[in-house]
Write an enzyme that holds these catalytic residues in place. Structure first.
Site, PDB file in Angstrom:
ATOM      1  NE  ARG A  83      -2.481   0.258   3.711  1.00 13.55           N
ATOM      2  CZ  ARG A  83      -3.347   0.523   4.441  1.00 13.55           C
ATOM      3  NH1 ARG A  83      -4.773   0.507   4.318  1.00 13.55           N
ATOM      4  NH2 ARG A  83      -2.962   0.899   5.666  1.00 13.55           N
ATOM      5  CB  THR A  99      -2.528   7.044  -2.722  1.00 14.58           C
ATOM      6  OG1 THR A  99      -1.653   5.940  -3.072  1.00 14.58           O
ATOM      7  CG2 THR A  99      -1.653   8.447  -3.278  1.00 14.58           C
ATOM      8  CG  ASP A 141       2.806  -2.809   8.923  1.00 13.74           C
ATOM      9  OD1 ASP A 141       2.811  -4.009   8.825  1.00 13.74           O
ATOM     10  OD2 ASP A 141       2.486  -1.822   8.313  1.00 13.74           O
ATOM     11  CG  ASP A 144       6.323  -3.294   9.874  1.00 11.28           C
ATOM     12  OD1 ASP A 144       6.765  -3.778   8.918  1.00 11.28           O
ATOM     13  OD2 ASP A 144       5.947  -2.127   9.899  1.00 11.28           O
TER      14      ASP A 144
END
Ligand code: PRP
Ligand code: URA
Length: 209
Positions: free
Chosen positions: A104, A108, A200, A203
């Protein structure tokens, strides 16, 4: 919503709660993602095609059903989807694995593709796409678009946590895809992260920042 399953099984809910905890370390996080994928897979694969094979029991020979292994393909969305693959392979060890690399854009939030390799022929397989997070739905829609362009027809999408926005977007874009979600969370924040979510996923699985 037709074709959407949100799990309410206590084992899945319990494990997702541990995933959410920011004190949960990489080792435990990885193991839990795998376990949840296996529990979800048990339900999501209940319509896998079977074929009768001949087996000799100690008593007699019989025809008995077995999963037609070569009919399944697991396609993780890199990176985080990789964390779910072994959970599904524990159920169907002979499944083929494809990979779709998407990240991603941080500003944006649009997905960008950087890798794709799918098992062939893809059109006769049940394809299980895995990604622990369904946030805006951009990555999921792009991955399914891509698989369909390559001929994929029977597609299931499995994510551990979804935002309502992402679930609706994926379902609207691909109403034929069966979607399995471990838990439906409240909303997205201004950075398109799921709230309360787990942070995340990539991660946390790979120990990066
Ligand atoms: C995360 C996650 C999904 C995507 C979900 O991946 O694993 O693929 O974001 O967001 P969306 O629904 O808004 O598209 P990310 O882009 O962070 O890449 P990574 O797995 O390599 O960390
Ligand atoms: N990707 C993640 O890993 N987590 C989110 O909350 C949203 C997208």
């Amino acid at each position: 919503m037709e074709n959407v399953t949100v799990f309410n099984h206590p084992l899945i809910q319990h494990k997702i709660s541990i995933l959410r905890d920011k004190k949960t370390g990489t080792n435990e996080f990885r193991a839990l993602v795998e376990e949840i994928a296996m529990l979800m897979g048990y339900e999501a694969l209940r319509d896998l095609p079977l074929e009768d094979v001949e087996v000799e029991t100690p008593i007699e020979t019989c025809m008995t059903p077995m999963i037609a292994g070569k009919k399944l393909a697991v396609v993780p969305i890199l990176r985080a989807g990789l964390g779910m693959v072994n959970g599904i392979l524990a159920l169907v060890p002979s499944a083929k694995i494809g990979h779709i690399g998407l990240y991603r854009d941080e500003v944006t939030h649009e997905p960008h593709e950087y890798y794709c390799k799918l098992p062939t022929p893809i059109d006769q397989r049940t394809i299980v796409v895995t990604d622990p997070m369904l946030a805006t739905g951009g990555s999921a829609v792009a991955a399914v678009d891509f698989i369909k362009q390559h001929g994929g027809r029977t597609i299931k999408f499995m994510s551990i946590i979804a935002a309502p926005e992402g679930l609706e977007r994926l379902h609207k874009a691909h109403p034929d895809v069966q979607i399995y979600v471990g838990h439906l969370d409240r909303c997205l924040n201004e950075n398109a992260y799921i709230c309360p979510g787990l942070g995340d996923a990539g991660d946390r699985i790979f120990g990066t920042k």
